[in-house]
Scaffold this motif. Sequence first.
Motif, PDB file in Angstrom:
ATOM      1  N   GLY A   1      17.042  38.369  72.275  1.00  0.00           N
ATOM      2  CA  GLY A   1      18.170  39.274  72.187  1.00  0.00           C
ATOM      3  C   GLY A   1      16.759  40.602  71.629  1.00  0.00           C
ATOM      4  N   LYS A   2      17.149  41.808  72.413  1.00  0.00           N
ATOM      5  CA  LYS A   2      16.270  42.819  72.586  1.00  0.00           C
ATOM      6  C   LYS A   2      16.173  43.395  71.215  1.00  0.00           C
ATOM      7  CE  LYS A   2      17.181  43.382  77.813  1.00  0.00           C
ATOM      8  NZ  LYS A   2      17.788  44.406  78.837  1.00  0.00           N
ATOM      9  N   GLN A   3      16.709  43.182  70.247  1.00  0.00           N
ATOM     10  CA  GLN A   3      16.200  43.622  68.571  1.00  0.00           C
ATOM     11  C   GLN A   3      14.525  43.097  68.142  1.00  0.00           C
ATOM     12  OE1 GLN A   3      18.370  41.734  69.008  1.00  0.00           O
ATOM     13  NE2 GLN A   3      18.469  40.029  67.738  1.00  0.00           N
ATOM     14  N   TRP A   4      14.363  42.128  68.873  1.00  0.00           N
ATOM     15  CA  TRP A   4      12.938  41.735  68.735  1.00  0.00           C
ATOM     16  C   TRP A   4      11.889  42.345  69.178  1.00  0.00           C
ATOM     17  CZ3 TRP A   4      12.376  38.231  64.381  1.00  0.00           C
ATOM     18  CH2 TRP A   4      13.664  37.838  64.151  1.00  0.00           C
ATOM     19  N   VAL A   5      11.100  42.678  68.068  1.00  0.00           N
ATOM     20  CA  VAL A   5       9.979  43.605  69.192  1.00  0.00           C
ATOM     21  C   VAL A   5       8.385  43.130  68.796  1.00  0.00           C
ATOM     22  CG1 VAL A   5       8.510  45.897  68.564  1.00  0.00           C
ATOM     23  CG2 VAL A   5      10.912  45.820  68.136  1.00  0.00           C
TER      24      VAL A   5
END
Length: 462
Positions: free
Chosen positions: A79-83
């Motif tokens: 998911g895009k919440q991971w950096v």
Amino acid sequence: MTVNIDSKGKNVVRAATAFAGFYVNEDYEQVYGSNYGTVNVELPEVNTRIFADYPKNDPIAHLDTMRKELTEYAHKNWGKQWVVRVRAESDGPPTGKDLTIRVMGVDTGKVDMLTRDIMNYMKTNEEYSEYLVDLRPDTGYPNRIVRFVPDEMRVSQYELTPRLVARMAGSILDGSLVGEFRADDEDIDLRMRVDQRFLRAPEDALSIPVIEEDMGSIRLGDLVKIETYTEPGQFNRFQGERAITLSANLKPGSPYSPPYIVNNVVEYYSTIRTKYTGATLNFAGEYESTQKSYSSLMFAFLIALLVIYMILATQFNSYVQPLIILSAVVFAFIGVVYGVFFTRTLFTINSFIATIGVTGVVVNDSLVLIAFLNNLSRDGMHRDEAVYEGVRMRLRPILLTTLTTTLGLLPMAIGIPYYSLNWGPMASTFVTGLCTATLLTLFIVPVLWHLFMGLQERLSKP
């Protein structure tokens, strides 16, 4: 845990070490958290590296590729919440970010909106966006807040109190203290908790029964309403106001300097500032330190000029001749401006230091020339002949001084064997400033001396 990397090949990655539960930031501080992790990657020896996409085996370009691939992999799988942040290890003490922009104000909402606006502008800027690395605010990762709010009507219907219902919700989420025991001189709390298989998310607590009645079980969801929202993971203040700091590094070899980007942001902010009346910009980082360096150098330079003037006035017993000598400083600045304009180089701190060095050389040339003209005049020579003879006699040493200095710095100025972004502007500033100032000194300083001596003669006549 050490893991050998075979999928990329030993000529690309030698080994990696993975750690869970923390990461090390740019200041070498360990930041702990269950959602953090670190992977230290070791590259092969320089003579064995083979980066297929970069024949020159450029490690910086390789880091860019790793950053893009790992970010895409994380977004695709988790998911895009991971950096994902990829940076090279640096030796020496911690250093600040190249670019630091602080958004601050009394209106928290306007500060947040202005931060997003500035950040979006920098990310989409066609000039320098590709050279920005790790552009992010210091708000941390957003926290998801889940609130259980007692429904007063339903609570009173079951003859309960909001406080009791809140305690029930807390017991489900965090467990209830049922006792304690002592082991090895340490008191350990005993908590009774809901099996985590039935509580994978806070919302699952709504389906858990809290009261048994004849009509059936009363679940927590029958007594409370749930509210969810996000808030910044970090809330900072600066000088008593809400502050969010945007920071970024520049890729090595970037044609844009931090002051250039800051000035560009300032220009953009001037077009939108009326929309955010409760917020403003404040700059720090390399830009702030650069401005302090410029101010410090300028102050020291002006003090040095004042001291030089006082010494020359004492030696020459004149208030005007020292000004003629110091006119070479103006000539040096003309040459510096000319050089920066035509060579299209950046005026850096090193360039400023070079400018000060140029003024020292040309002031010395001017001083020697004026002193020689004064000696000829005291020997009885007419000022016209003194100017001609003085320039003729001092021409060779002045030109030799300029020529030797210029030839020594010319390879660095034009980039032989390669151009240095740190020392190239300094060398080109010194060369152009010295050459221009020398020519102007040879032509203008004798003329100024001639005019001053003529005026002095006319004033001395009865």
